[in-house]
Design a protein around this motif. Sequence first.
Motif, short mmCIF file in Angstrom:
data_model
loop_
_atom_site.label_atom_id
_atom_site.label_comp_id
_atom_site.label_asym_id
_atom_site.label_seq_id
_atom_site.Cartn_x
_atom_site.Cartn_y
_atom_site.Cartn_z
N MET A 11 -6.22 38.68 13.21
CA MET A 11 -6.98 38.58 11.96
C MET A 11 -7.03 39.91 11.22
N VAL A 12 -7.10 41.01 11.96
CA VAL A 12 -7.05 42.33 11.33
C VAL A 12 -5.69 42.55 10.67
N TRP A 13 -4.62 42.18 11.37
CA TRP A 13 -3.28 42.31 10.79
C TRP A 13 -3.12 41.41 9.57
N LEU A 14 -3.70 40.23 9.62
CA LEU A 14 -3.64 39.34 8.47
C LEU A 14 -4.37 39.95 7.28
N ALA A 15 -5.52 40.56 7.52
CA ALA A 15 -6.25 41.22 6.44
C ALA A 15 -5.42 42.35 5.82
N ALA A 16 -4.72 43.11 6.67
CA ALA A 16 -3.87 44.18 6.16
C ALA A 16 -2.73 43.62 5.32
N VAL A 33 -3.18 32.33 -1.01
CA VAL A 33 -2.14 31.55 -0.32
C VAL A 33 -1.76 32.25 0.98
N THR A 34 -1.64 33.58 0.94
CA THR A 34 -1.33 34.34 2.15
C THR A 34 -2.44 34.17 3.19
N TYR A 35 -3.69 34.18 2.75
CA TYR A 35 -4.81 34.00 3.67
C TYR A 35 -4.77 32.61 4.32
N VAL A 36 -4.58 31.57 3.51
CA VAL A 36 -4.59 30.20 4.04
C VAL A 36 -3.43 29.99 5.01
N VAL A 37 -2.23 30.42 4.62
CA VAL A 37 -1.06 30.26 5.49
C VAL A 37 -1.24 31.07 6.77
N GLY A 38 -1.76 32.28 6.65
CA GLY A 38 -1.98 33.13 7.82
C GLY A 38 -3.00 32.54 8.77
N LEU A 40 -3.87 29.37 9.05
CA LEU A 40 -3.30 28.18 9.67
C LEU A 40 -2.32 28.56 10.78
N GLY A 41 -1.54 29.60 10.54
CA GLY A 41 -0.61 30.08 11.57
C GLY A 41 -1.33 30.61 12.79
N ILE A 42 -2.37 31.42 12.56
CA ILE A 42 -3.16 31.96 13.67
C ILE A 42 -3.84 30.82 14.43
N GLY A 43 -4.42 29.89 13.70
CA GLY A 43 -5.09 28.76 14.35
C GLY A 43 -4.14 27.88 15.12
N GLY A 44 -2.93 27.72 14.63
CA GLY A 44 -1.96 26.88 15.30
C GLY A 44 -1.36 27.50 16.54
N VAL A 45 -1.30 28.83 16.58
CA VAL A 45 -0.67 29.51 17.71
C VAL A 45 -1.70 29.94 18.75
N LEU A 46 -2.83 30.48 18.32
CA LEU A 46 -3.76 31.09 19.27
C LEU A 46 -4.89 30.18 19.74
N LEU A 47 -5.32 29.25 18.92
CA LEU A 47 -6.52 28.51 19.26
C LEU A 47 -6.34 27.26 20.11
N PRO A 48 -5.20 26.56 20.05
CA PRO A 48 -5.11 25.34 20.86
C PRO A 48 -5.27 25.61 22.36
N ASP A 49 -5.86 24.65 23.04
CA ASP A 49 -6.03 24.72 24.48
C ASP A 49 -4.74 24.21 25.12
#
Length: 98
Positions: A11-16, A33-38, A40-49
């Motif tokens: 999330m820090v890298w996304l903010a940068a 758009v960068t925030y939303v895509v980022g 979604l990408g973070i949520g899709g890769v890091l959050l799933p169990d």
Amino acid sequence: MASDTALRLSMVWLAAVIVVVGIWTQSLKKMMVTYVVGMLGIGGVLLPDWDFFDRDFSRWCSPVTADEREAALAQRSGLRSNFSRSSSLRLVAILPLY
């Protein structure tokens, strides 16, 4: 998620990246758009169990038991990926989420 450090760091890298996009393009729309895509990408890769999705497809409707979670933790070793066992049905079911 086992460690929140990866989530915070991404999330820090996304903010940068959002700041750089904003300065470079001077467009609030592109920043959003960068925030939303980022996110979604973070949520899709890091959050799933992944332990939940790494089970047999027919067991996805039932919760993960403590025994299954312990077995998944015992099976995991070092840098070995959870995706080493691939299933075409699992891939077809997860792909629409992305």
